[in-house]
Design an enzyme around this catalytic site. Structure first.
Site, PDB file in Angstrom:
ATOM      1  N   ASP A  12       0.809  -1.214   0.000  1.00 22.79           N
ATOM      2  CA  ASP A  12       0.000   0.000   0.000  1.00 22.79           C
ATOM      3  C   ASP A  12       0.847   1.270   0.000  1.00 22.79           C
ATOM      4  O   ASP A  12       0.576   2.207  -0.734  1.00 22.79           O
ATOM      5  CB  ASP A  12      -0.990   0.005   1.183  1.00 22.79           C
ATOM      6  CG  ASP A  12      -0.331  -0.288   2.533  1.00 22.79           C
ATOM      7  OD1 ASP A  12       0.912  -0.456   2.587  1.00 22.79           O
ATOM      8  OD2 ASP A  12      -1.059  -0.353   3.536  1.00 22.79           O
ATOM      9  N   ASP A  38       6.990   3.887   3.297  1.00 22.52           N
ATOM     10  CA  ASP A  38       7.276   4.908   4.304  1.00 22.52           C
ATOM     11  C   ASP A  38       8.779   4.870   4.588  1.00 22.52           C
ATOM     12  O   ASP A  38       9.553   5.493   3.865  1.00 22.52           O
ATOM     13  CB  ASP A  38       6.423   4.655   5.547  1.00 22.52           C
ATOM     14  CG  ASP A  38       6.562   5.747   6.607  1.00 22.52           C
ATOM     15  OD1 ASP A  38       7.185   6.781   6.319  1.00 22.52           O
ATOM     16  OD2 ASP A  38       6.043   5.572   7.718  1.00 22.52           O
ATOM     17  N   LYS A  79       5.687   7.889   0.121  1.00 23.91           N
ATOM     18  CA  LYS A  79       5.796   9.076   0.989  1.00 23.91           C
ATOM     19  C   LYS A  79       7.115   9.777   0.740  1.00 23.91           C
ATOM     20  O   LYS A  79       8.169   9.146   0.782  1.00 23.91           O
ATOM     21  CB  LYS A  79       5.761   8.646   2.463  1.00 23.91           C
ATOM     22  CG  LYS A  79       4.429   8.793   3.115  1.00 23.91           C
ATOM     23  CD  LYS A  79       4.569   8.619   4.624  1.00 23.91           C
ATOM     24  CE  LYS A  79       3.269   8.102   5.197  1.00 23.91           C
ATOM     25  NZ  LYS A  79       3.348   7.883   6.651  1.00 23.91           N
ATOM     26  N   ASP A 105      -5.010   1.864   7.170  1.00 33.93           N
ATOM     27  CA  ASP A 105      -5.726   1.979   8.432  1.00 33.93           C
ATOM     28  C   ASP A 105      -5.011   2.852   9.451  1.00 33.93           C
ATOM     29  O   ASP A 105      -3.832   3.178   9.307  1.00 33.93           O
ATOM     30  CB  ASP A 105      -5.874   0.584   9.059  1.00 33.93           C
ATOM     31  CG  ASP A 105      -4.541   0.081   9.631  1.00 33.93           C
ATOM     32  OD1 ASP A 105      -3.545   0.082   8.881  1.00 33.93           O
ATOM     33  OD2 ASP A 105      -4.492  -0.257  10.830  1.00 33.93           O
TER      34      ASP A 105
HETATM   35  P1  IMP Z   1       7.574   1.050   6.108  1.00 31.66           P
HETATM   36  O1  IMP Z   1       8.064  -0.330   6.472  1.00 31.66           O
HETATM   37  O2  IMP Z   1       7.993   2.086   7.083  1.00 31.66           O
HETATM   38  O3  IMP Z   1       7.885   1.437   4.686  1.00 31.66           O
HETATM   39  O4  IMP Z   1       6.038   1.014   6.269  1.00 31.66           O
HETATM   40  C1  IMP Z   1       5.280   0.280   5.450  1.00 31.66           C
HETATM   41  C2  IMP Z   1       4.019  -0.195   6.121  1.00 31.66           C
HETATM   42  O5  IMP Z   1       3.602   0.622   7.219  1.00 31.66           O
HETATM   43  C3  IMP Z   1       2.945  -0.116   5.093  1.00 31.66           C
HETATM   44  O6  IMP Z   1       2.802  -1.371   4.468  1.00 31.66           O
HETATM   45  C4  IMP Z   1       1.730   0.281   5.883  1.00 31.66           C
HETATM   46  O7  IMP Z   1       1.036  -0.854   6.289  1.00 31.66           O
HETATM   47  C5  IMP Z   1       2.247   0.995   7.106  1.00 31.66           C
HETATM   48  N1  IMP Z   1       2.165   2.478   6.953  1.00 31.66           N
HETATM   49  C6  IMP Z   1       3.178   3.342   6.751  1.00 31.66           C
HETATM   50  N2  IMP Z   1       2.745   4.606   6.645  1.00 31.66           N
HETATM   51  C7  IMP Z   1       1.412   4.547   6.778  1.00 31.66           C
HETATM   52  C8  IMP Z   1       0.365   5.550   6.727  1.00 31.66           C
HETATM   53  O8  IMP Z   1       0.578   6.755   6.529  1.00 31.66           O
HETATM   54  N3  IMP Z   1      -0.899   5.087   6.906  1.00 31.66           N
HETATM   55  C9  IMP Z   1      -1.199   3.777   7.112  1.00 31.66           C
HETATM   56  N4  IMP Z   1      -0.264   2.810   7.143  1.00 31.66           N
HETATM   57  C10 IMP Z   1       1.034   3.199   6.986  1.00 31.66           C
HETATM   58 MG    MG Z   2       1.252  -2.763   5.218  1.00 32.37          MG
END
Ligand code: IMP
Ligand code: MG
Length: 171
Positions: A97, A100, A128, A157
């Site tokens: 989705d 981040d 992002k 969510d």
């Molecule tokens: P990362 O591992 O930091 O890249 O985060 C990825 C996961 O964190 C995604 O698959 C989302 O499930 C969750 N996530 C990160 N940012 C958001 C947000 O703004 N809203 C909702 N879920 C997020």
């Molecule tokens: Mg996720």
């Protein structure tokens, strides 16, 4: 009381972009069969809409992982389900989705190569825009670049809420 949610990307804009993204992916793979791996739960709605517009023959599997607790990234990845289809020597399109920190994507891609995947490409709905650089440079296919806000809706969510919103919004 509901928190006020401000629309960032409308239902219409999502629908249009997904059409273009599906065309881009279909043109990239042609008739070569791929294995689509969707990251649950966040990517389920995006995946459902996207794969119905991809013309490339595909198999679908899912994996449930968690890295977030109480709206903050914990850094480590917890597998909440296992893959059902073999990934060895397969061309994989991993769908999530949102990108981040990039931690989830980076770890999942490494895991898939450890399992013998032939190729892994990463498709993400939202990228992002962070101030600091991340480990993973960028996704191979990106829906939208968004500012650094916590977003919900269209699968995303906040503590399992708002996944059913048809648009993407900022709380
Ligand atoms: P990362 O591992 O930091 O890249 O985060 C990825 C996961 O964190 C995604 O698959 C989302 O499930 C969750 N996530 C990160 N940012 C958001 C947000 O703004 N809203 C909702 N879920 C997020
Ligand atoms: Mg996720």
């Amino acid at each position: 009381m509901e928190n006020k949610i401000q629309t960032l990307i409308s239902q219409n804009a999502i629908e249009q972009r997904i059409g273009d993204l599906a065309a881009e992916i279909s043109a990239h793979y042609g008739n070569e069969e791929i294995l689509v791996l969707t990251v649950l739960n966040g990517a389920m709605i995006f995946t459902a809409d996207l794969i119905r517009r991809i013309t490339t023959p595909l198999h679908l599997d899912s994996i449930a992982v968690a890295s977030y607790e109480n709206n903050a990234s914990t850094g480590k990845l917890t597998f909440r389900s296992q893959l059902k289809l073999p990934v060895a020597n397969r061309k994989i399109l991993l769908i999530d989705d949102i990108l981040d920190t990039g931690n989830t994507a980076q770890r999942l891609i490494a895991y898939l190569y450890e399992q013998g995947a032939g190729e892994v490409k990463f498709c993400v709905l939202l990228d992002k825009q962070l101030e600091q650089s991340r480990q993973i440079s960028a996704a191979d296919f990106t829906g939208f670049k968004i500012p650094n806000h916590y977003v919900v809706g269209y699968g995303l969510d906040a503590d399992e809420k708002y996944r059913n919103l048809p648009f993407i919004g900022i709380i």
